[in-house]
Design a protein around this motif. Structure first.
Motif, PDB file in Angstrom:
ATOM      1  N   GLY A 157       8.885   6.531 -15.934  1.00 31.08           N
ATOM      2  CA  GLY A 157       9.379   5.196 -16.261  1.00 31.08           C
ATOM      3  C   GLY A 157       8.251   4.196 -16.118  1.00 31.08           C
ATOM      4  O   GLY A 157       7.208   4.508 -15.537  1.00 31.08           O
ATOM      5  N   PRO A 158       8.461   2.998 -16.653  1.00 30.03           N
ATOM      6  CA  PRO A 158       7.384   1.997 -16.677  1.00 30.03           C
ATOM      7  C   PRO A 158       6.815   1.664 -15.304  1.00 30.03           C
ATOM      8  O   PRO A 158       5.625   1.374 -15.169  1.00 30.03           O
ATOM      9  N   LYS A 159       7.667   1.752 -14.254  1.00 30.88           N
ATOM     10  CA  LYS A 159       7.221   1.412 -12.904  1.00 30.88           C
ATOM     11  C   LYS A 159       6.012   2.242 -12.462  1.00 30.88           C
ATOM     12  O   LYS A 159       5.202   1.804 -11.664  1.00 30.88           O
ATOM     13  N   TRP A 160       5.924   3.485 -12.976  1.00 32.46           N
ATOM     14  CA  TRP A 160       4.874   4.394 -12.501  1.00 32.46           C
ATOM     15  C   TRP A 160       3.793   4.647 -13.572  1.00 32.46           C
ATOM     16  O   TRP A 160       2.925   5.483 -13.405  1.00 32.46           O
ATOM     17  N   ASP A 161       3.878   3.903 -14.703  1.00 34.48           N
ATOM     18  CA  ASP A 161       2.994   4.172 -15.846  1.00 34.48           C
ATOM     19  C   ASP A 161       1.523   3.904 -15.584  1.00 34.48           C
ATOM     20  O   ASP A 161       0.663   4.451 -16.279  1.00 34.48           O
ATOM     21  N   THR A 162       1.222   3.041 -14.606  1.00 30.05           N
ATOM     22  CA  THR A 162      -0.188   2.679 -14.418  1.00 30.05           C
ATOM     23  C   THR A 162      -0.836   3.451 -13.267  1.00 30.05           C
ATOM     24  O   THR A 162      -1.985   3.201 -12.919  1.00 30.05           O
ATOM     25  N   LEU A 163      -0.094   4.402 -12.693  1.00 27.44           N
ATOM     26  CA  LEU A 163      -0.667   5.202 -11.587  1.00 27.44           C
ATOM     27  C   LEU A 163      -1.715   6.165 -12.136  1.00 27.44           C
ATOM     28  O   LEU A 163      -1.640   6.573 -13.300  1.00 27.44           O
ATOM     29  N   PRO A 164      -2.695   6.577 -11.311  1.00 30.74           N
ATOM     30  CA  PRO A 164      -3.685   7.554 -11.791  1.00 30.74           C
ATOM     31  C   PRO A 164      -3.030   8.893 -12.144  1.00 30.74           C
ATOM     32  O   PRO A 164      -1.970   9.234 -11.598  1.00 30.74           O
ATOM     33  N   GLY A 165      -3.672   9.648 -13.064  1.00 28.23           N
ATOM     34  CA  GLY A 165      -3.117  10.889 -13.615  1.00 28.23           C
ATOM     35  C   GLY A 165      -2.580  11.880 -12.591  1.00 28.23           C
ATOM     36  O   GLY A 165      -1.545  12.513 -12.811  1.00 28.23           O
ATOM     37  N   ASN A 166      -3.238  12.000 -11.431  1.00 30.22           N
ATOM     38  CA  ASN A 166      -2.818  13.046 -10.481  1.00 30.22           C
ATOM     39  C   ASN A 166      -1.566  12.685  -9.689  1.00 30.22           C
ATOM     40  O   ASN A 166      -0.965  13.541  -9.049  1.00 30.22           O
ATOM     41  N   ILE A 167      -1.140  11.398  -9.727  1.00 25.86           N
ATOM     42  CA  ILE A 167       0.147  11.085  -9.073  1.00 25.86           C
ATOM     43  C   ILE A 167       1.151  10.471 -10.057  1.00 25.86           C
ATOM     44  O   ILE A 167       2.012   9.699  -9.685  1.00 25.86           O
ATOM     45  N   ARG A 168       1.046  10.885 -11.315  1.00 27.73           N
ATOM     46  CA  ARG A 168       2.031  10.424 -12.304  1.00 27.73           C
ATOM     47  C   ARG A 168       3.294  11.288 -12.193  1.00 27.73           C
ATOM     48  O   ARG A 168       3.228  12.465 -11.852  1.00 27.73           O
ATOM     49  N   PRO A 169       4.473  10.713 -12.512  1.00 26.46           N
ATOM     50  CA  PRO A 169       5.723  11.483 -12.418  1.00 26.46           C
ATOM     51  C   PRO A 169       5.694  12.799 -13.203  1.00 26.46           C
ATOM     52  O   PRO A 169       6.225  13.815 -12.749  1.00 26.46           O
ATOM     53  N   GLU A 170       5.040  12.784 -14.395  1.00 24.26           N
ATOM     54  CA  GLU A 170       5.010  13.987 -15.246  1.00 24.26           C
ATOM     55  C   GLU A 170       4.361  15.180 -14.549  1.00 24.26           C
ATOM     56  O   GLU A 170       4.617  16.330 -14.886  1.00 24.26           O
ATOM     57  N   LYS A 171       3.498  14.882 -13.565  1.00 22.45           N
ATOM     58  CA  LYS A 171       2.855  15.957 -12.792  1.00 22.45           C
ATOM     59  C   LYS A 171       3.910  16.861 -12.152  1.00 22.45           C
ATOM     60  O   LYS A 171       3.689  18.059 -11.924  1.00 22.45           O
TER      61      LYS A 171
ATOM     62  N   GLY B 152       9.119   9.836 -10.273  1.00 19.72           N
ATOM     63  CA  GLY B 152       8.886   8.500  -9.726  1.00 19.72           C
ATOM     64  C   GLY B 152       9.606   8.274  -8.405  1.00 19.72           C
ATOM     65  O   GLY B 152       9.038   7.689  -7.468  1.00 19.72           O
ATOM     66  N   CYS B 153      10.853   8.743  -8.298  1.00 20.99           N
ATOM     67  CA  CYS B 153      11.611   8.518  -7.053  1.00 20.99           C
ATOM     68  C   CYS B 153      10.929   9.231  -5.879  1.00 20.99           C
ATOM     69  O   CYS B 153      10.958   8.734  -4.740  1.00 20.99           O
ATOM     70  N   ALA B 154      10.272  10.363  -6.150  1.00 27.11           N
ATOM     71  CA  ALA B 154       9.557  11.075  -5.070  1.00 27.11           C
ATOM     72  C   ALA B 154       8.277  10.317  -4.705  1.00 27.11           C
ATOM     73  O   ALA B 154       7.904  10.251  -3.526  1.00 27.11           O
ATOM     74  N   ILE B 155       7.617   9.718  -5.699  1.00 26.72           N
ATOM     75  CA  ILE B 155       6.416   8.909  -5.415  1.00 26.72           C
ATOM     76  C   ILE B 155       6.818   7.742  -4.510  1.00 26.72           C
ATOM     77  O   ILE B 155       6.147   7.439  -3.514  1.00 26.72           O
ATOM     78  N   ASP B 156       7.951   7.109  -4.832  1.00 25.39           N
ATOM     79  CA  ASP B 156       8.414   5.984  -4.004  1.00 25.39           C
ATOM     80  C   ASP B 156       8.760   6.439  -2.592  1.00 25.39           C
ATOM     81  O   ASP B 156       8.478   5.749  -1.616  1.00 25.39           O
ATOM     82  N   ALA B 157       9.398   7.608  -2.482  1.00 26.95           N
ATOM     83  CA  ALA B 157       9.886   8.048  -1.168  1.00 26.95           C
ATOM     84  C   ALA B 157       8.781   8.656  -0.302  1.00 26.95           C
ATOM     85  O   ALA B 157       8.778   8.473   0.916  1.00 26.95           O
ATOM     86  N   CYS B 158       7.859   9.413  -0.914  1.00 24.08           N
ATOM     87  CA  CYS B 158       6.883  10.098  -0.051  1.00 24.08           C
ATOM     88  C   CYS B 158       5.464  10.127  -0.632  1.00 24.08           C
ATOM     89  O   CYS B 158       4.636  10.902  -0.166  1.00 24.08           O
ATOM     90  N   GLY B 159       5.215   9.325  -1.650  1.00 24.64           N
ATOM     91  CA  GLY B 159       3.841   9.147  -2.142  1.00 24.64           C
ATOM     92  C   GLY B 159       3.348  10.244  -3.055  1.00 24.64           C
ATOM     93  O   GLY B 159       2.215  10.209  -3.515  1.00 24.64           O
ATOM     94  N   LYS B 160       4.178  11.253  -3.362  1.00 23.21           N
ATOM     95  CA  LYS B 160       3.721  12.279  -4.321  1.00 23.21           C
ATOM     96  C   LYS B 160       4.867  12.706  -5.242  1.00 23.21           C
ATOM     97  O   LYS B 160       6.025  12.727  -4.826  1.00 23.21           O
ATOM     98  N   PRO B 161       4.515  13.065  -6.499  1.00 28.29           N
ATOM     99  CA  PRO B 161       5.581  13.338  -7.471  1.00 28.29           C
ATOM    100  C   PRO B 161       6.354  14.633  -7.222  1.00 28.29           C
ATOM    101  O   PRO B 161       7.500  14.754  -7.653  1.00 28.29           O
TER     102      PRO B 161
END
Ligand code: NAD
Length: 357
Positions: A76-90, A45-54
């Motif tokens: 975390g909940p903040k990123w739970d509704t993002l589409p599958g290809n940019i989810r933190p678990e990726k 999630g922190c990488a999604i926030d900083a540069c748009g990709k997990p």
């Protein structure tokens, strides 16, 4: 010796628990004369926030060029509704694939002093248990073809499981070699009564077993294994299984140890560079409160010393320190069995462990 360690702290409690493991490693370095150079990289999630990709390329490159990687947790909940290809678990799946980490080792054992934190009946837990789950990590249904389509009953979704002989052979070898260093028993878990991938799995495991005549091997269906782990975990030494079955059974094994906050894991591949992480997630409910149990991450750092850096005495020092602190009665909130006791914070538990090294 000098070692370069990539830190991927991630989200939620990730930064707190990785910081604890770093402090313990620095203590080990001081005592045994090693230098650990730590470099932090973003993922989740922190990488999604900083540069748009997990999983930024810089993280993949940094991890590949390190001696080993220590990871906290992502999501975390903040990123739970993002589409599958940019989810933190990726980020996790991507990092495991980029580093070629096809094996996940998850030890689970009961600390005698924590028997009362265990959910099993005393007569079962009195037998104790000490097992390792060897989970295949880069194949199976988590990596197979998937999608949505129009089916017989309208819109449907599908995921496919595929295993090659090569993938099963290499994980079976890891299991037999792990067993040779332990109690020489492997239980291979599958669903061969239903799944074709499991029938191939079973055939292949038995063919490889012939190369390890000193190790006893048996098969168990996954539904039975889920029961046996609760009925008598002491019967297991090394368990080898597919990606999805291993994911589920290792969480079950974690619960019978008392807390998910105690369990470490190592992801290994063809090179020495492994990925070490606790098996729990980012625990958003307690993040930033200094309440997390750092033991799973500290024990993951011990596994890193043992498997990637060939420092078994240093790994023993950490494991003995953790066992000693638990034996002395120190508890974080998740393993507290006496409600009258004051739980230790994450920092205080870390310091107790450091004192014993
Ligand atoms: P979780 O493991 O984060 O938490 C489950 C429960 O266990 C929570 O009550 C939590 O407070 C507790 N817990 C977990 N680790 C603990 C620790 N070290 N000390 C004390 N208590 C601890 O699982 P979840 O709530 O299902 O998932 C939360 C987030 O973590 C989700 O976004 C999920 O996708 C992610 N996740 C990440 C990983 C990973 O990074 N490897 C693994 C699992 C879940």
């Amino acid at each position: 010796m000098t070692y370069n360690i990539a830190l991927v702290k991630g989200d939620g409690i990730g930064p707190e628990i990785v910081e604890s493991a770093v402090r313990v490693l620095e203590k080990v370095g001081e005592k045994y004369g090693h230098t650990f150079n730590f470099t932090s990289y973003l993922a989740g999630g922190c990488a999604i926030d900083a540069c748009g990709k997990p999983l930024p390329e810089e993280t993949v490159e940094g991890c590949k060029n390190s001696d080993s990687v220590l990871l906290g947790a992502v999501g975390g909940p903040k990123w739970d509704t993002l589409p599958g290809n940019i989810r933190p678990e990726k980020a996790l799946l991507g990092l495991r694939a980029a580093l070629g980490l096809y094996t996940n080792l998850r030890p689970a054992r009961i600390f005698p002093a924590l028997k009362s934190a265990c959910a099993l009946r005393p007569d079962i837990i009195d037998r104790g248990f000490d097992l390792v789950i060897v989970r295949e990590l880069t194949g199976g249904i988590y990596f197979g073809d998937r999608g949505r389509r129009e089916g017989k009953y309208g819109p449907e979704a599908y995921d496919t499981e595929a295993y090659s002989v090569m993938e099963v052979e290499r994980i079976a070898r890891v299991a037999f070699e792990t067993a040779q260093k332990r109690r020489k028993n492997v239980v291979s878990i599958d669903k061969a009564n239903v799944l074709e991938t499991s029938r191939l799995w079973r055939e292949t495991v038995h063919r490889i077993a012939a190369e390890y005549p000193d190790v006893e091997v048996s098969d168990m269906l996954v539904d039975n294994a889920a029961m046996q782990l609760i009925r008598d975990p002491s019967r297991f030494d090394v368990v080898v299984t597919s990606n999805m079955f291993g994911d589920i059974l290792s969480d079950e094994a974690s619960q019978i140890t008392g807390s998910i906050g105690l369990l470490a894991s190592a992801s290994l591949g063809a090179t020495k560079c492994g990925l070490y992480e606790p098996i729990h997630g980012s625990a958003p409910d307690i993040a930033g409160q200094n309440k997390a149990n750092p033991i799973a991450t500290i024990l993951s750092a011990a596994m890193m010393l043992r498997y990637s850096l060939d420092l078994p005495a240093e790994a023993d020092a950490i494991e003995n320190a953790v066992a000693g602190v638990i034996e002395d009665g120190y508890r974080t909130a998740d393993i507290l069995t006496d409600p009258a006791m004051e739980p230790l914070t994450c920092t205080a538990m870390t310091e107790k462990i450091m004192e014993r090294i």
